[in-house]
Design a protein around this motif. Structure first.
Motif, mmCIF file in Angstrom:
data_model
loop_
_atom_site.group_PDB
_atom_site.id
_atom_site.type_symbol
_atom_site.label_atom_id
_atom_site.label_comp_id
_atom_site.label_asym_id
_atom_site.label_seq_id
_atom_site.Cartn_x
_atom_site.Cartn_y
_atom_site.Cartn_z
ATOM 1 N N VAL A 95 0.835 -1.204 0.000
ATOM 2 C CA VAL A 95 0.000 0.000 0.000
ATOM 3 C C VAL A 95 0.868 1.251 0.000
ATOM 4 C CG1 VAL A 95 -0.184 -0.059 2.531
ATOM 5 C CG2 VAL A 95 -1.872 1.219 1.203
ATOM 6 N N LEU A 96 0.386 2.272 -0.725
ATOM 7 C CA LEU A 96 0.983 3.599 -0.733
ATOM 8 C C LEU A 96 -0.100 4.596 -0.338
ATOM 9 C CD1 LEU A 96 3.128 5.766 -1.475
ATOM 10 C CD2 LEU A 96 2.231 5.660 -3.820
ATOM 11 N N TYR A 97 0.111 5.281 0.804
ATOM 12 C CA TYR A 97 -0.837 6.288 1.262
ATOM 13 C C TYR A 97 -0.368 7.648 0.749
ATOM 14 C CZ TYR A 97 -2.564 2.719 4.517
ATOM 15 O OH TYR A 97 -3.082 1.575 5.074
ATOM 16 N N MET A 98 -0.998 8.134 -0.304
ATOM 17 C CA MET A 98 -0.565 9.393 -0.893
ATOM 18 C C MET A 98 -0.744 10.569 0.056
ATOM 19 S SD MET A 98 0.787 8.985 -3.853
ATOM 20 C CE MET A 98 0.754 10.685 -4.417
ATOM 21 N N ALA A 99 -1.732 10.495 0.944
ATOM 22 C CA ALA A 99 -2.030 11.615 1.838
ATOM 23 C C ALA A 99 -1.275 11.545 3.161
ATOM 24 C CB ALA A 99 -3.530 11.676 2.108
ATOM 25 N N GLN A 100 -0.394 10.552 3.340
ATOM 26 C CA GLN A 100 0.341 10.435 4.597
ATOM 27 C C GLN A 100 1.165 11.702 4.811
ATOM 28 O OE1 GLN A 100 2.326 6.682 5.089
ATOM 29 N NE2 GLN A 100 3.753 7.481 6.622
ATOM 30 N N PRO A 101 0.931 12.453 5.882
ATOM 31 C CA PRO A 101 1.509 13.797 6.030
ATOM 32 C C PRO A 101 3.022 13.874 5.882
ATOM 33 C CG PRO A 101 -0.174 13.429 7.689
ATOM 34 C CD PRO A 101 0.038 12.112 7.001
ATOM 35 N N ASP A 102 3.776 12.933 6.483
ATOM 36 C CA ASP A 102 5.229 13.067 6.479
ATOM 37 C C ASP A 102 5.880 12.734 5.140
ATOM 38 O OD1 ASP A 102 4.457 10.471 6.810
ATOM 39 O OD2 ASP A 102 6.036 9.924 8.212
ATOM 40 N N ILE A 103 5.136 12.122 4.214
ATOM 41 C CA ILE A 103 5.716 11.804 2.899
ATOM 42 C C ILE A 103 4.858 12.318 1.748
ATOM 43 C CG2 ILE A 103 7.018 9.790 3.703
ATOM 44 C CD1 ILE A 103 4.772 8.029 2.584
ATOM 45 N N ARG A 104 3.844 13.090 2.053
ATOM 46 C CA ARG A 104 2.922 13.568 1.005
ATOM 47 C C ARG A 104 3.653 14.356 -0.069
ATOM 48 N NH1 ARG A 104 -0.547 17.826 -0.402
ATOM 49 N NH2 ARG A 104 -2.662 17.164 -0.986
ATOM 50 N N GLU A 105 4.456 15.357 0.334
ATOM 51 C CA GLU A 105 5.164 16.177 -0.639
ATOM 52 C C GLU A 105 6.190 15.358 -1.409
ATOM 53 O OE1 GLU A 105 4.216 19.162 -1.453
ATOM 54 O OE2 GLU A 105 2.626 18.908 0.048
ATOM 55 N N GLN A 106 6.818 14.420 -0.728
ATOM 56 C CA GLN A 106 7.790 13.551 -1.396
ATOM 57 C C GLN A 106 7.098 12.700 -2.463
ATOM 58 O OE1 GLN A 106 10.674 11.147 0.999
ATOM 59 N NE2 GLN A 106 9.703 9.399 -0.020
ATOM 60 N N ASN A 107 5.919 12.193 -2.139
ATOM 61 C CA ASN A 107 5.163 11.390 -3.104
ATOM 62 C C ASN A 107 4.804 12.207 -4.339
ATOM 63 O OD1 ASN A 107 5.200 9.086 -1.522
ATOM 64 N ND2 ASN A 107 3.216 9.501 -0.566
ATOM 65 N N ILE A 108 4.363 13.443 -4.112
ATOM 66 C CA ILE A 108 3.998 14.306 -5.235
ATOM 67 C C ILE A 108 5.220 14.606 -6.092
ATOM 68 C CG2 ILE A 108 3.139 16.600 -5.851
ATOM 69 C CD1 ILE A 108 1.372 16.473 -3.356
ATOM 70 N N MET A 109 6.375 14.836 -5.445
ATOM 71 C CA MET A 109 7.603 15.108 -6.173
ATOM 72 C C MET A 109 8.018 13.911 -7.027
ATOM 73 S SD MET A 109 11.294 16.287 -4.621
ATOM 74 C CE MET A 109 10.435 17.442 -3.550
ATOM 75 N N LEU A 110 7.916 12.719 -6.449
ATOM 76 C CA LEU A 110 8.272 11.510 -7.191
ATOM 77 C C LEU A 110 7.325 11.283 -8.368
ATOM 78 C CD1 LEU A 110 9.255 8.956 -4.406
ATOM 79 C CD2 LEU A 110 10.716 9.808 -6.249
ATOM 80 N N THR A 111 6.078 11.687 -8.207
ATOM 81 C CA THR A 111 5.130 11.556 -9.300
ATOM 82 C C THR A 111 5.581 12.370 -10.506
ATOM 83 O OG1 THR A 111 3.321 11.250 -7.731
ATOM 84 C CG2 THR A 111 2.712 11.828 -9.973
ATOM 85 N N ASP A 112 6.188 13.528 -10.253
ATOM 86 C CA ASP A 112 6.688 14.363 -11.341
ATOM 87 C C ASP A 112 7.998 13.830 -11.917
ATOM 88 O OD1 ASP A 112 4.614 16.223 -11.232
ATOM 89 O OD2 ASP A 112 5.584 17.355 -9.627
ATOM 90 N N MET A 113 8.837 13.243 -11.047
ATOM 91 C CA MET A 113 10.177 12.836 -11.473
ATOM 92 C C MET A 113 10.229 11.401 -12.002
ATOM 93 S SD MET A 113 12.274 14.503 -8.274
ATOM 94 C CE MET A 113 13.792 13.675 -8.748
ATOM 95 N N GLN A 114 9.751 10.449 -11.211
ATOM 96 C CA GLN A 114 9.828 9.042 -11.592
ATOM 97 C C GLN A 114 8.684 8.276 -10.931
ATOM 98 O OE1 GLN A 114 13.727 7.396 -11.054
ATOM 99 N NE2 GLN A 114 13.232 5.457 -12.054
ATOM 100 N N PRO A 115 7.466 8.389 -11.455
ATOM 101 C CA PRO A 115 6.300 7.780 -10.816
ATOM 102 C C PRO A 115 6.376 6.258 -10.713
ATOM 103 C CG PRO A 115 5.757 8.557 -13.019
ATOM 104 C CD PRO A 115 7.107 9.112 -12.684
ATOM 105 N N SER A 116 7.177 5.622 -11.568
ATOM 106 C CA SER A 116 7.272 4.162 -11.524
ATOM 107 C C SER A 116 7.786 3.656 -10.181
ATOM 108 C CB SER A 116 8.179 3.652 -12.650
ATOM 109 O OG SER A 116 9.484 4.197 -12.527
ATOM 110 N N LEU A 117 8.556 4.492 -9.469
ATOM 111 C CA LEU A 117 9.058 4.097 -8.150
ATOM 112 C C LEU A 117 7.915 3.903 -7.160
ATOM 113 C CD1 LEU A 117 12.214 6.387 -7.694
ATOM 114 C CD2 LEU A 117 12.153 3.931 -8.195
ATOM 115 N N LEU A 118 6.864 4.725 -7.307
ATOM 116 C CA LEU A 118 5.729 4.626 -6.391
ATOM 117 C C LEU A 118 4.871 3.396 -6.667
ATOM 118 C CD1 LEU A 118 4.579 8.365 -6.380
ATOM 119 C CD2 LEU A 118 5.927 7.189 -4.637
ATOM 120 N N LEU A 119 5.047 2.794 -7.816
ATOM 121 C CA LEU A 119 4.224 1.645 -8.198
ATOM 122 C C LEU A 119 4.872 0.320 -7.846
ATOM 123 C CD1 LEU A 119 2.958 2.834 -11.708
ATOM 124 C CD2 LEU A 119 2.051 3.353 -9.434
ATOM 125 N N GLN A 120 6.091 0.375 -7.343
ATOM 126 C CA GLN A 120 6.785 -0.857 -6.989
ATOM 127 C C GLN A 120 6.260 -1.411 -5.675
ATOM 128 O OE1 GLN A 120 11.000 -0.069 -6.958
ATOM 129 N NE2 GLN A 120 11.043 0.609 -9.093
#
Length: 423
Positions: A44-69
Motif C-alpha cells: 500500500v501507498l498512502y498518498m495523503a500520509q503527512p510526512d511523505i505527502r510532498e515527497q510522493n507528489i515530487m516523485l510523481t513528477d520525477m519518476q512515478p514508476s518508483l511509487l508503483l513498486q
C-alpha cells in the motif's frame, strides 16, 4: 482494533480486479473504500500520509514508476492528490500485461484533468462504492434475497422485529462504518460532523475554489427538502434564494457540481421501458444524497423529529432504500432507476440487471393504505409494459419500513420490510 465487518463490495471488487489490470474505487469519504481494498492489497501507498505527502507528489513528477513498486495488488490510496499517477498506472498495466495489479481509491475526482492524457479504457475499471446497506451493517435479517427473486423463486414468509423509532434511528445514523455498533448518541453525531466537514472544507478543496460555507449549508438543506423528487436545479436555486441573499443559478449549479465530485450527491436516472401506450416518460433524475443521514443532518432533524414529520420521513426513507438497492444491484451486476410518466404513474425503484431482467419496487414507510396504493401502482405499470418487446418484470415489490412480516399478496405483489432484504 475493531473487527472488519464484511462488505458486499468485497466480492464485487475481487471479481473486477480479476478481470482488469487496475480498479479505481470511488465514493464518498469514510464509506470504507480503503479498508475494503486493504483486504485484497498486498502492499500500500498512502498518498495523503503527512510526512511523505510532498515527497510522493515530487516523485510523481520525477519518476512515478518508483511509487508503483511493491507486491501486487498494490493499493494507491487517494491517488487524485497526484493525477499524473493515472497515466503511470495505465502505462505500467500495459507493460506488465497482467490483471490484478493495482487498486486506486479516491474520495473526489481530480481538480484538473490536464495531467491525464489517457482515459484508461481497457486497463482501469471503475467501481463506485457506497456507505453500508442495512444488510452489511447487520440491521437486516437477509431473509429475502433479490438474487432468488430474479431466479423466479417465491419469497419466504419471514418475520423481523421493526418499529418506526428504530427505522428513524437507522436513517439518521446512516451507513457509515464508524457509526455502526456505537451508542445512539455517538452514532448520530457522525453524520452531523460529516456535514460540517463538507461545508467547511471538502466542497472547496475538491477543485481549489473557495466557496461560502453558509451558502453550502443552505444549499444542502434545500436539496434535502427536494429529496426523492424530480426537482429541477432552478427550483433548488429558487429555494436557496428564498432563505437569504440571492445566489445566481450558475453559482448554485457550481456548488451542486462540487458536491457531486465528492460523491455526496448521487441522483437516480430515469428508466425508459417499452410501453404499450404512447405515454410520455419523464426523464428528469430523482434527487438523492449518497446516504440519507446527510439529508437529515442538513435539515437539522433527528429520529424524534422525523417521527413528528412523516412526510419528510417518508421521502428520506425512500432515499435510504435507494442506497440499499444500489448496493444490492452492484452485487447482482445491475443498476437502479426510477420511472414516472406524464400521467403521474410512477415506480420508486427499478432494479435492472444487465441481462435484461428487472424488478419493480415501490417504497412505503408503512400502513395498509400506502401499501395498497403502492401495489396498485406496480400492477398498473406492469400492465403497461409491452412484453412482446421486453420481458415481464421478475417481481413486483412494496418495500416497507414498518411491518413485521415479508409476504406475497394474493395479487402477486410482494411486501417486504427493508430490514429483511439482501442481494
Amino acid at each position: 482494533m475493531k473487527q472488519y465487518r464484511k462488505r458486499i463490495y468485497d466480492t464485487v471488487l475481487r471479481h473486477r480486479l480479476e478481470a482488469k489490470g487496475a480498479v479505481l474505487v470511488e465514493g464518498p469519504k469514510w464509506c470504507g473504500k480503503t479498508t475494503t481494498c486493504l483486504q485484497l492489497a498486498q502492499s500500500v501507498l498512502y498518498m495523503a500520509q503527512p510526512d511523505i505527502r510532498e515527497q510522493n507528489i515530487m516523485l510523481t513528477d520525477m519518476q512515478p514508476s518508483l511509487l508503483l513498486q511493491g507486491a501486487t495488488p498494490r493499493l494507491i490510496d487517494e491517488w487524485q492528490i497526484a493525477p499524473k499517477l493515472w497515466d503511470a498506472v495505465r502505462f505500467e498495466v500495459d507493460q506488465r500485461d497482467e490483471f490484478n495489479q493495482f487498486l486506486l481509491t479516491g474520495s473526489s475526482v481530480p481538480p484538473s484533468f490536464t495531467d491525464i492524457t489517457h482515459t484508461g479504457t481497457g486497463r482501469i475499471a471503475r467501481l463506485r462504492m457506497r456507505p453500508m446497506s442495512l444488510y452489511e451493517s447487520g440491521d437486516s435479517t437477509g431473509a429475502v434475497s433479490f438474487a432468488s427473486l430474479f431466479e423466479g423463486e417465491s419469497m419466504p414468509l419471514s418475520r423481523v422485529d421493526s418499529n418506526i423509532e428504530h427505522i428513524a434511528f437507522l436513517l439518521c445514523r446512516g451507513g457509515w462504518p464508524k457509526a455502526i455498533d456505537q451508542t445512539e448518541c455517538i452514532a448520530l453525531q457522525q453524520s452531523r460532523d460529516y456535514l460540517d466537514a463538507i461545508v467547511e472544507s471538502d466542497i472547496s478543496r475538491v477543485d481549489d475554489v473557495q466557496r461560502d460555507s453558509h451558502l453550502a449549508r443552505r444549499l444542502l438543506r434545500s436539496y434535502a427538502r427536494m429529496e426523492s423528487s424530480q426537482a429541477q436545479s432552478a427550483q433548488i436555486a429558487a429555494d436557496v434564494r428564498g432563505s437569504a441573499e440571492s445566489p445566481s443559478n450558475k453559482t448554485v449549479q457550481s456548488y451542486i457540481s462540487a458536491l457531486e465530485k465528492i460523491f455526496v450527491l448521487e441522483d437516480m436516472p430515469a428508466w425508459n421501458p417499452n410501453l404499450r401506450s404512447k405515454s410520455a416518460i419523464r426523464t428528469s433524475d430523482t434527487r438523492h444524497f449518497v446516504d440519507p443521514s446527510i439529508a437529515a443532518a442538513a435539515l437539522g432533524i433527528g429520529p424524534a423529529g422525523l417521527i413528528k414529520d412523516l412526510e419528510t420521513f417518508g421521502l428520506l426513507f425512500e432515499s435510504m432504500c435507494v442506497r440499499d438497492f444500489r448496493v444490492y444491484a452492484d452485487a447482482l451486476d445491475g443498476d437502479v432507476f426510477h420511472f414516472r410518466d406524464r400521467t403521474g404513474l410512477e415506480c420508486d425503484a427499478v432494479l435492472h440487471l444487465r441481462d435484461g431482467r428487472y424488478g419493480l419496487i415501490e417504497v412505503k414507510l408503512g400502513g395498509n393504505r400506502l401499501i395498497e396504493e403502492g401495489a396498485a401502482n406496480l400492477i398498473k405499470l406492469a400492465d403497461k409494459i409491452d412484453t412482446t418487446t421486453m420481458s415481464k418484470p421478475s417481481f413486483l415489490m412494496v418495500a416497507t419500513g414498518t411491518g413485521e412480516y415479508s409476504f406475497t399478496r394474493r395479487d402477486g405483489v410482494m411486501v417486504a420490510p427493508i430490514r429483511t432484504l439482501r442481494p
